[in-house]
Each structure stands twice: as structure tokens, then as C-alpha cells.
Design an enzyme around this catalytic site. Structure first.
Site, PDB file in Angstrom:
ATOM      1  N   GLY A  35     -33.146  -2.234 -38.326  1.00 27.48           N
ATOM      2  CA  GLY A  35     -33.061  -0.793 -38.497  1.00 27.48           C
ATOM      3  C   GLY A  35     -31.926  -0.394 -39.403  1.00 27.48           C
ATOM      4  O   GLY A  35     -31.180  -1.238 -39.891  1.00 27.48           O
ATOM      5  N   GLU A  51     -37.150  -0.262 -43.260  1.00 26.94           N
ATOM      6  CA  GLU A  51     -36.031  -1.080 -42.777  1.00 26.94           C
ATOM      7  C   GLU A  51     -36.508  -2.442 -42.265  1.00 26.94           C
ATOM      8  O   GLU A  51     -35.883  -3.460 -42.555  1.00 26.94           O
ATOM      9  CB  GLU A  51     -35.249  -0.339 -41.685  1.00 26.94           C
ATOM     10  CG  GLU A  51     -34.369   0.770 -42.203  1.00 26.94           C
ATOM     11  CD  GLU A  51     -33.138   0.277 -42.954  1.00 26.94           C
ATOM     12  OE1 GLU A  51     -32.770  -0.907 -42.842  1.00 26.94           O
ATOM     13  OE2 GLU A  51     -32.529   1.097 -43.665  1.00 26.94           O
ATOM     14  N   GLU A  55     -35.381  -5.964 -43.993  1.00 28.48           N
ATOM     15  CA  GLU A  55     -34.540  -6.886 -43.231  1.00 28.48           C
ATOM     16  C   GLU A  55     -35.255  -8.125 -42.729  1.00 28.48           C
ATOM     17  O   GLU A  55     -34.609  -9.146 -42.488  1.00 28.48           O
ATOM     18  CB  GLU A  55     -33.901  -6.156 -42.048  1.00 28.48           C
ATOM     19  CG  GLU A  55     -32.908  -5.093 -42.495  1.00 28.48           C
ATOM     20  CD  GLU A  55     -32.233  -4.373 -41.349  1.00 28.48           C
ATOM     21  OE1 GLU A  55     -32.677  -4.502 -40.190  1.00 28.48           O
ATOM     22  OE2 GLU A  55     -31.245  -3.666 -41.622  1.00 28.48           O
ATOM     23  N   PRO A  72     -20.500   5.705 -32.508  1.00 28.47           N
ATOM     24  CA  PRO A  72     -19.476   6.103 -33.471  1.00 28.47           C
ATOM     25  C   PRO A  72     -19.494   5.192 -34.690  1.00 28.47           C
ATOM     26  O   PRO A  72     -19.744   3.991 -34.575  1.00 28.47           O
ATOM     27  CB  PRO A  72     -18.168   5.949 -32.689  1.00 28.47           C
ATOM     28  CG  PRO A  72     -18.475   4.967 -31.611  1.00 28.47           C
ATOM     29  CD  PRO A  72     -19.931   5.126 -31.292  1.00 28.47           C
ATOM     30  N   GLU A 101     -29.594 -13.441 -40.558  1.00 26.33           N
ATOM     31  CA  GLU A 101     -30.569 -14.292 -39.862  1.00 26.33           C
ATOM     32  C   GLU A 101     -31.566 -13.393 -39.156  1.00 26.33           C
ATOM     33  O   GLU A 101     -31.272 -12.237 -38.860  1.00 26.33           O
ATOM     34  CB  GLU A 101     -29.895 -15.176 -38.800  1.00 26.33           C
ATOM     35  CG  GLU A 101     -28.931 -16.204 -39.327  1.00 26.33           C
ATOM     36  CD  GLU A 101     -28.296 -17.005 -38.192  1.00 26.33           C
ATOM     37  OE1 GLU A 101     -29.031 -17.475 -37.299  1.00 26.33           O
ATOM     38  OE2 GLU A 101     -27.059 -17.142 -38.205  1.00 26.33           O
TER      39      GLU A 101
END
Length: 131
Positions: A35, A51, A55, A72, A101
Site C-alpha cells: 500500500g 500500489e 510493490e 503519525p 521483499e
């Protein structure tokens, strides 16, 4: 500042969850679900598909919203992360983009990995962990 992000909770037929090891900050070296940040004007579903493809090399179908968390970030940034269930439509998992990975993990393996802060609690709370 609030930054909209999305994630994909992908579980295979063997009951394993797909995780990536972050290759860059924030979270470098930690395992998480695929993500990242939404691009301007991008829908959540489009962001999840993009995403995951960037990835992991996988094409996915996006399902229902599993849950939302706020984390945060650097400075005064708050990441608002909406995680969706997704299923693999095509492809073979291959680490790319921010992922150092990529691997399928059982629930037992998940508990032993260095995970992104709050990930295990969120997945458990939403009832989406593989049995």
C-alpha cells in the site's frame, strides 16, 4: 496535514497473507501489507490496484473496506490509511518499487516478523487474519 493512503489485505487459498518488507522510509525494514499514498484525484480502488502492482507485480480485484487507521508521519503529517480486502487476479509475487521483499505468511509467521506499528492489532481487530 492529513495524507490519504490505502492498503491491500490479500489472503491466498492456503490461508496465507501477502506481506512486503519496506525498502524505504517510513517503515524501512519492517513488514507490512502492500500500500501507499493516493495520487491526486485517484480513487481508493485505483490506488490499491496501482500500489499492489508496483510493490508486488500482482493484479488484484479490490473488495470491501476492512478498516481505517491513522498513523503519525514525519513533521505534522498524519497518514489516514484505509485497508481493503483484495484477491489476486493475475501475476506472480515479485518485489518492486518500495518493497525490498515480498512473501506469503501464515498467521504464526506473521506474529514472529518485525511488523509496521499497529498492523497485527488492526488485522486482528478487523477479523481478517488467516486462521
Amino acid at each position: 496535514m492529513r495524507v490519504n493512503c490505502v492498503g491491500a489485505i490479500i489472503v491466498d487459498d492456503a490461508g496465507r497473507i501477502l506481506l512486503i518488507k519496506r525498502g524505504h522510509p517510513p517503515g524501512m525494514g519492517l513488514w507490512s501489507i502492500p500500500g501507499g499514498r493516493l495520487e491526486p484525484g485517484e480513487s481508493d480502488a485505483d490506488g490499491v490496484r496501482r500500489e499492489v502492482l508496483e510493490e508486488t507485480g500482482l493484479w488484484v480485484e479490490v473488495g470491501r473496506l476492512a478498516g481505517t487507521v491513522e498513523r503519525p508521519g514525519p513533521g505534522r503529517v498524519t497518514y489516514v490509511i484505509r485497508d481493503y480486502l483484495a484477491t489476486v487476479a493475475d501475476g506472480v509475487p515479485t518485489a518492486g518499487d518500495d518493497a525490498a521483499e515480498v512473501r506469503w505468511c501464515t498467521a504464526d509467521e506473521l506474529a514472529r516478523l518485525p511488523l509496521s506499528a499497529g498492523l497485527l492489532d488492526a488485522l486482528t481487530g478487523w477479523g481478517v487474519l488467516p486462521a
